[in-house]
Design a protein around this motif. Structure first.
Motif, short mmCIF file in Angstrom:
data_model
loop_
_atom_site.label_atom_id
_atom_site.label_comp_id
_atom_site.label_asym_id
_atom_site.label_seq_id
_atom_site.Cartn_x
_atom_site.Cartn_y
_atom_site.Cartn_z
N UNK A 83 -32.73 32.21 18.39
CA UNK A 83 -32.90 32.92 17.12
C UNK A 83 -31.71 33.83 16.82
N UNK A 84 -31.17 34.49 17.83
CA UNK A 84 -30.05 35.39 17.57
C UNK A 84 -28.74 34.63 17.37
N UNK A 85 -28.67 33.39 17.83
CA UNK A 85 -27.45 32.61 17.60
C UNK A 85 -27.52 31.82 16.29
N UNK A 86 -28.63 31.88 15.60
CA UNK A 86 -28.80 31.18 14.33
C UNK A 86 -28.26 32.06 13.20
N UNK A 87 -27.08 31.73 12.69
CA UNK A 87 -26.44 32.53 11.65
C UNK A 87 -27.20 32.49 10.33
N UNK A 88 -28.10 31.53 10.17
CA UNK A 88 -28.91 31.48 8.94
C UNK A 88 -29.78 32.73 8.83
N UNK A 89 -30.07 33.36 9.96
CA UNK A 89 -30.89 34.57 9.98
C UNK A 89 -30.07 35.84 9.87
N UNK A 90 -28.76 35.74 10.11
CA UNK A 90 -27.96 36.97 10.19
C UNK A 90 -26.77 37.03 9.26
N UNK A 91 -26.32 35.89 8.73
CA UNK A 91 -25.10 35.86 7.92
C UNK A 91 -25.42 35.29 6.53
N UNK A 92 -25.76 36.18 5.61
CA UNK A 92 -26.19 35.72 4.28
C UNK A 92 -25.06 35.06 3.50
N UNK A 93 -23.82 35.50 3.67
CA UNK A 93 -22.71 34.88 2.94
C UNK A 93 -22.50 33.44 3.39
N UNK A 94 -22.50 33.20 4.70
CA UNK A 94 -22.32 31.84 5.21
C UNK A 94 -23.51 30.96 4.83
N UNK A 95 -24.70 31.52 4.84
CA UNK A 95 -25.90 30.77 4.47
C UNK A 95 -25.84 30.38 2.99
N UNK A 96 -25.44 31.30 2.15
CA UNK A 96 -25.31 31.02 0.71
C UNK A 96 -24.26 29.95 0.46
N UNK A 97 -23.15 30.03 1.19
CA UNK A 97 -22.07 29.05 0.99
C UNK A 97 -22.53 27.64 1.34
N UNK A 98 -23.14 27.46 2.53
CA UNK A 98 -23.54 26.11 2.93
C UNK A 98 -24.64 25.58 2.01
N UNK A 99 -25.56 26.44 1.60
CA UNK A 99 -26.63 26.00 0.69
C UNK A 99 -26.03 25.56 -0.65
N UNK A 100 -25.08 26.31 -1.15
CA UNK A 100 -24.43 25.95 -2.42
C UNK A 100 -23.62 24.67 -2.31
N UNK A 101 -22.84 24.53 -1.23
CA UNK A 101 -22.01 23.33 -1.04
C UNK A 101 -22.87 22.08 -0.91
N UNK A 102 -23.93 22.16 -0.13
CA UNK A 102 -24.80 20.99 0.08
C UNK A 102 -25.56 20.66 -1.20
N UNK A 103 -26.07 21.66 -1.89
CA UNK A 103 -26.79 21.42 -3.15
C UNK A 103 -25.88 20.75 -4.17
N UNK A 104 -24.66 21.24 -4.29
CA UNK A 104 -23.70 20.67 -5.22
C UNK A 104 -23.36 19.22 -4.84
N UNK A 105 -23.14 18.98 -3.56
CA UNK A 105 -22.81 17.63 -3.10
C UNK A 105 -23.95 16.66 -3.39
N UNK A 106 -25.18 17.05 -3.12
CA UNK A 106 -26.31 16.17 -3.38
C UNK A 106 -26.44 15.86 -4.87
#
Length: 193
Positions: free
Chosen positions: A62-85
């Motif tokens: 849980x502590x190594x999961x950046x989805x729980x701790x790094x909102x900027x990186x989480x937002x970036x990957x969600x945006x990139x994947x959503x756009x790609x799909x």
């Protein structure tokens, strides 16, 4: 002590305490050193145990999961994947070549192989049936994120339009794995849920 005579009075049943002799002080020192050494070892053992337990708490999945701790990186990957799909699952009869080219840039690995095998059929249908598909990610959740990979759950709305017919809307749910390659998130696996 009796103030008038200057002598010590002893109450019945009580004896005055004797002063420790040199043998008693030496005996005390002999057992104090080993006791102090044992106490130091015990404190060292407790310190090491607490350190190890603290490391285990910090190194949990849980502590190594950046989805729980790094909102900027989480937002970036969600945006990139959503756009790609949205790009690879949207096409019209006149733009299938552009969609195929987008897929080559945004997909990799197993996802690109799956897409290539299915898109040949889709390309023919789009031309024959004059079919347009518009896909939009409506909700994207990052379930696991590290520096180099991400796992996402994506909910899509897809609008199918055939020339001369009413548009049909359908929902889709995908499990997506993406990897960071060359500074960009690329989708490497897609599973329909």
């Amino acid at each position: 002590m009796n103030a008038s005579t200057g002598t010590a009075t002893v109450q019945p049943g009580l004896r005055p305490e004797p002063h420790p002799g040199p043998e008693d002080a030496s005996a005390r020192r002999r057992w104090i050193r080993p006791a102090a050494a044992l106490l130091a070892l015990a404190l060292l053992g407790v310190g090491v145990t607490l350190f190890v337990q603290g490391r285990q708490l910090r190194d949990t999945p849980a502590t190594s999961n950046r989805a729980l701790t790094d909102s900027a990186a989480t937002t970036r990957v969600a945006g990139d994947v959503s756009s790609a799909l949205g790009k690879v699952f949207s096409y019209n009869p006149r733009s299938t070549a552009a969609t195929k080219e987008s897929a080559k840039q945004l997909l990799a690995g197993r996802a690109l192989q799956q897409y290539a095998s299915l898109f040949g059929q889709v390309e023919k249908q789009a031309a024959d049936q004059k079919l347009t598909l518009t896909t939009q990610a409506v909700r994207t959740g990052v379930t696991r994120l590290s520096d180099s990979s991400a796992h996402l759950l994506v909910f899509l709305d897809q609008v199918y339009e055939r020339e001369g017919k009413t548009a049909t809307t359908a929902a889709a749910q995908l499990s997506v794995t993406a990897e960071m390659r060359g500074g960009h998130w690329r989708i490497v696996d897609i599973t329909s849920r």
